[in-house]
Design a protein around this motif. Structure first.
Motif, PDB file in Angstrom:
ATOM      1  N   GLY A  81     -22.289 -12.424 -10.105  1.00 28.58           N
ATOM      2  CA  GLY A  81     -21.476 -12.638  -8.845  1.00 28.58           C
ATOM      3  C   GLY A  81     -19.888 -11.887  -9.453  1.00 28.58           C
ATOM      4  O   GLY A  81     -19.818 -11.358 -10.655  1.00 28.58           O
TER       5      GLY A  81
ATOM      6  N   ASP B 125      -0.960  -3.352  -3.038  1.00 32.26           N
ATOM      7  CA  ASP B 125      -1.571  -3.817  -1.441  1.00 32.26           C
ATOM      8  C   ASP B 125      -1.965  -5.540  -2.057  1.00 32.26           C
ATOM      9  O   ASP B 125      -1.522  -6.291  -0.998  1.00 32.26           O
ATOM     10  CB  ASP B 125      -2.620  -2.982  -0.889  1.00 32.26           C
ATOM     11  N   THR B 126      -2.904  -5.581  -2.833  1.00 29.23           N
ATOM     12  CA  THR B 126      -3.399  -7.014  -3.019  1.00 29.23           C
ATOM     13  C   THR B 126      -2.242  -8.178  -3.554  1.00 29.23           C
ATOM     14  O   THR B 126      -2.185  -9.081  -3.091  1.00 29.23           O
ATOM     15  CB  THR B 126      -4.677  -6.824  -3.739  1.00 29.23           C
TER      16      THR B 126
ATOM     17  N   GLU C  50       0.792  -1.182  -0.046  1.00 28.06           N
ATOM     18  CA  GLU C  50      -0.080   0.134  -0.020  1.00 28.06           C
ATOM     19  C   GLU C  50       0.832   1.481  -0.054  1.00 28.06           C
ATOM     20  O   GLU C  50       0.392   2.326  -0.723  1.00 28.06           O
ATOM     21  CB  GLU C  50      -1.018   0.069   1.356  1.00 28.06           C
TER      22      GLU C  50
ATOM     23  N   GLY D 218     -13.863 -10.019  -8.695  1.00 27.49           N
ATOM     24  CA  GLY D 218     -12.845  -9.215  -8.434  1.00 27.49           C
ATOM     25  C   GLY D 218     -11.675 -10.156  -7.610  1.00 27.49           C
ATOM     26  O   GLY D 218     -12.183 -11.324  -7.163  1.00 27.49           O
ATOM     27  N   ASN D 219     -10.544  -9.476  -7.272  1.00 28.35           N
ATOM     28  CA  ASN D 219      -9.423 -10.339  -6.723  1.00 28.35           C
ATOM     29  C   ASN D 219      -9.842 -10.342  -5.061  1.00 28.35           C
ATOM     30  O   ASN D 219      -8.957 -10.899  -4.468  1.00 28.35           O
ATOM     31  CB  ASN D 219      -8.098  -9.756  -7.041  1.00 28.35           C
TER      32      ASN D 219
HETATM   33  N1  F2R Z   1     -10.314  -0.790  -4.011  1.00 25.21           N
HETATM   34  C1  F2R Z   1      -9.140  -0.843  -3.971  1.00 25.21           C
HETATM   35  N2  F2R Z   1      -8.478  -0.267  -4.664  1.00 25.21           N
HETATM   36  C2  F2R Z   1      -8.574   1.077  -5.049  1.00 25.21           C
HETATM   37  C3  F2R Z   1      -7.915   1.788  -3.913  1.00 25.21           C
HETATM   38  C4  F2R Z   1      -6.342   1.828  -3.972  1.00 25.21           C
HETATM   39  C5  F2R Z   1      -5.898   2.917  -3.366  1.00 25.21           C
HETATM   40  N3  F2R Z   1      -4.975   2.311  -2.407  1.00 25.21           N
HETATM   41  C6  F2R Z   1      -6.699   3.971  -3.125  1.00 25.21           C
HETATM   42  O1  F2R Z   1      -7.172   4.127  -1.808  1.00 25.21           O
HETATM   43  O2  F2R Z   1      -6.643   4.891  -3.907  1.00 25.21           O
HETATM   44  N4  F2R Z   1      -8.673  -2.219  -3.412  1.00 25.21           N
HETATM   45  C7  F2R Z   1      -9.450  -3.180  -2.828  1.00 25.21           C
HETATM   46  O3  F2R Z   1     -10.259  -3.543  -4.006  1.00 25.21           O
HETATM   47  C8  F2R Z   1      -9.858  -4.987  -4.477  1.00 25.21           C
HETATM   48  C9  F2R Z   1     -10.659  -5.857  -4.108  1.00 25.21           C
HETATM   49  O4  F2R Z   1     -12.018  -5.829  -4.668  1.00 25.21           O
HETATM   50  P1  F2R Z   1     -13.220  -6.961  -4.463  1.00 25.21           P
HETATM   51  O5  F2R Z   1     -13.306  -7.088  -2.979  1.00 25.21           O
HETATM   52  O6  F2R Z   1     -12.751  -7.949  -5.307  1.00 25.21           O
HETATM   53  O7  F2R Z   1     -14.363  -5.747  -4.878  1.00 25.21           O
HETATM   54  P2  F2R Z   1     -15.501  -6.072  -6.085  1.00 25.21           P
HETATM   55  O8  F2R Z   1     -16.152  -4.832  -6.370  1.00 25.21           O
HETATM   56  O9  F2R Z   1     -16.272  -7.175  -5.764  1.00 25.21           O
HETATM   57  O10 F2R Z   1     -14.499  -6.359  -7.263  1.00 25.21           O
HETATM   58  C10 F2R Z   1     -13.348  -5.508  -7.718  1.00 25.21           C
HETATM   59  C11 F2R Z   1     -13.882  -4.749  -9.151  1.00 25.21           C
HETATM   60  O11 F2R Z   1     -13.923  -5.774 -10.221  1.00 25.21           O
HETATM   61  C12 F2R Z   1     -14.595  -5.372 -11.246  1.00 25.21           C
HETATM   62  N5  F2R Z   1     -15.525  -6.848 -11.297  1.00 25.21           N
HETATM   63  C13 F2R Z   1     -15.889  -7.598 -10.482  1.00 25.21           C
HETATM   64  N6  F2R Z   1     -16.628  -8.608 -10.976  1.00 25.21           N
HETATM   65  C14 F2R Z   1     -17.048  -8.260 -12.039  1.00 25.21           C
HETATM   66  C15 F2R Z   1     -18.127  -8.484 -12.778  1.00 25.21           C
HETATM   67  N7  F2R Z   1     -18.961  -9.930 -12.750  1.00 25.21           N
HETATM   68  N8  F2R Z   1     -18.411  -7.737 -14.309  1.00 25.21           N
HETATM   69  C16 F2R Z   1     -17.560  -6.587 -14.121  1.00 25.21           C
HETATM   70  N9  F2R Z   1     -16.869  -6.138 -13.539  1.00 25.21           N
HETATM   71  C17 F2R Z   1     -16.417  -6.838 -12.189  1.00 25.21           C
HETATM   72  C18 F2R Z   1     -15.502  -4.355 -10.776  1.00 25.21           C
HETATM   73  O12 F2R Z   1     -14.932  -3.034 -11.408  1.00 25.21           O
HETATM   74  C19 F2R Z   1     -15.376  -4.095  -9.313  1.00 25.21           C
HETATM   75  O13 F2R Z   1     -15.448  -2.896  -8.616  1.00 25.21           O
HETATM   76  C20 F2R Z   1      -8.424  -4.978  -3.899  1.00 25.21           C
HETATM   77  O14 F2R Z   1      -7.597  -4.425  -4.619  1.00 25.21           O
HETATM   78  C21 F2R Z   1      -8.534  -4.378  -2.614  1.00 25.21           C
HETATM   79  O15 F2R Z   1      -7.264  -4.002  -1.909  1.00 25.21           O
END
Ligand code: F2R
Ligand code: MG
Length: 296
Positions: free
Chosen positions: A113, A255-256, A23, A116-117
Motif C-alpha cells: 500500500g 501545492d499539497t 503550485e 504517499g501524501n
Molecule cells: N506528483 C506530484 N508532484 C510532483 C510534480 C510537482 C510539480 N508541480 C511538477 O508538475 O513538476 N504531486 C502529487 O503527488 C503527491 C501525492 O501523491 P500520491 O497520490 O500519494 O501518490 P503515490 O504515488 O501513491 O505516492 C507518492 C510517492 O510516495 C512514495 N511512496 C508511497 N508509498 C510508498 C511505499 N509503500 N514504499 C515506497 N515509496 C512509497 C513513492 O515515491 C510514490 O510515488 C502530491 O504532492 C500530489 O500533488
C-alpha cells in the motif's frame, strides 16, 4: 443526509485555492509578504481533482462507497491526466478505469500500500462534512484513503487531516494545542501520530525548526507532510493568507501543503475574493454550489 455539505464546500474552496496558490511557487520565488500574490491564472492540480471526487461522492451517496469513489477518481484522471498525479496512484487509476477491485489493487501497490501524501491532500472537505460525528468522520476518512492509500501511514495521514478539519469546523476558536491533542487522542499508533506529538513541543514562530524536524513533503509521504501542516494550522491562526504564506516559507511539496492547510483554515477564516478570482474555475456544476455559499 447525515453530514453538512455547506461546511464541506467551504473546506473545498480553501483546498482548491491553496492547491492552486502553492503550485505557483514551484516556478517563482516566494514573496516577501502574504499580501503579494502571483499575477495570472493559478491552475489547480490533482489535489483539487481528487477532493472534487470526494465531495461529489458525499453529495450523491452521503457516505464513501469505495468502488464508486475509485470510478470518480479514474474518470477525472482519464479526462485530465496531466494534473500532476503521483506515480503510484496513476497506475491504480488506470486499473480503476476498468473497474478493478480498488481494495485489492491499493493493498498491492508498493507491496503493502501507498503511504504517499495523496490521501491526506484531498480529505479536508470530508472532515468538515462529518464535523458533528467523529466516529463517522474517522471511518469515512479511512475508507476514502484506502481506495488508493492502503498503507497504515497513508490512512493515518488522512484521518489526522480529517480530524483537524472536523474540529476547526465545529469550533473555529479551538486553540492550536487543543486541536493537536484531540487529533492524537483519536489516532492509533503510527509515525504520523508520533510526529504530531513531537510538533506539539515546537514553539510557535519556530518555523525553520518545524520544517526541518517534521519535513514539508519533499518525500511526498504522509509522514513528512501531515505533521508540518498541522503545526502551521495550530500556530498561524490570524488569517487564511497568513497560514498559506507561512506554509510556503517551509518549502517542499507546496501545492499539497497549501491544499491541506487551506482546506482546514477556510473552516475558520474567509478565503479572500481576490485569491478566489485568481484561480482557474472549477467545473460549472460545483461552482454553482460554491457561489451560493460564498455569497452568503
Ligand atoms: N506528483 C506530484 N508532484 C510532483 C510534480 C510537482 C510539480 N508541480 C511538477 O508538475 O513538476 N504531486 C502529487 O503527488 C503527491 C501525492 O501523491 P500520491 O497520490 O500519494 O501518490 P503515490 O504515488 O501513491 O505516492 C507518492 C510517492 O510516495 C512514495 N511512496 C508511497 N508509498 C510508498 C511505499 N509503500 N514504499 C515506497 N515509496 C512509497 C513513492 O515515491 C510514490 O510515488 C502530491 O504532492 C500530489 O500533488
Ligand atoms: Mg498536486
Amino acid at each position: 443526509m447525515k453530514g453538512n455539505i455547506e461546511r464541506a464546500l467551504k473546506s473545498l474552496v480553501g483546498l482548491w485555492v491553496g492547491d492552486a496558490y502553492g503550485e505557483q511557487f514551484f516556478a517563482r520565488p516566494i514573496p516577501e509578504c502574504e499580501s503579494v500574490i502571483p499575477a495570472g491564472t493559478w491552475k489547480y492540480t490533482d489535489d483539487t481533482c481528487m477532493a472534487l471526487s470526494i465531495v461529489e461522492e458525499l453529495m450523491t451517496s452521503g457516505e464513501i462507497r469505495q468502488q464508486s469513489l475509485a470510478q470518480r477518481f479514474a474518470e477525472r484522471y482519464s479526462k485530465e491526466p496531466a494534473r500532476g498525479y503521483g506515480a503510484g496512484v496513476r497506475t491504480l487509476l488506470e486499473k480503476y478505469r476498468d473497474n478493478l477491485d480498488c481494495n485489492y489493487e491499493a493493498r498491492n501497490l508498493f507491496g503493502g500500500g501507498s503511504y504517499g501524501n495523496g490521501a491526506a491532500m484531498r480529505v479536508a472537505p470530508l472532515g468538515a462534512f462529518y464535523c458533528d460525528d467523529i466516529e463517522s468522520l474517522i471511518r469515512e476518512a479511512e475508507k476514502s484513503a484506502a481506495v488508493t492509500h492502503a498503507h497504515a501511514e497513508g490512512r493515518a495521514g488522512a484521518i489526522a487531516i480529517a480530524l483537524a478539519t472536523g474540529f476547526v469546523s465545529a469550533n473555529p476558536a479551538i486553540s492550536g494545542q487543543e486541536m493537536l491533542r484531540k487529533i492524537v487522542s483519536h489516532m492509533e499508533l503510527s509515525k504520523v501520530r508520533q510526529q504530531i506529538e513531537y510538533a506539539m513541543d515546537i514553539p510557535a514562530q519556530d518555523l525553520e525548526r518545524a520544517a526541518m524536524d517534521l519535513g514539508t513533503g519533499r518525500k511526498v509521504t504522509a509522514q513528512d507532510t501531515v505533521p508540518f501542516c498541522l503545526w502551521i494550522v495550530a500556530n498561524y491562526r490570524e488569517s487564511y493568507e497568513s497560514a498559506l504564506w507561512n506554509t510556503l516559507r517551509g518549502g517542499g511539496d507546496l501545492d499539497t501543503t497549501c491544499a491541506i492547510v487551506g482546506g482546514i483554515v477556510s473552516c475558520r477564516h474567509k478565503v479572500p475574493e481576490r485569491w478566489i478570482a485568481s484561480c482557474e474555475r472549477l467545473p460549472a456544476e460545483i461552482m454553482k454550489y460554491i457561489e451560493k455559499i460564498t455569497l452568503n
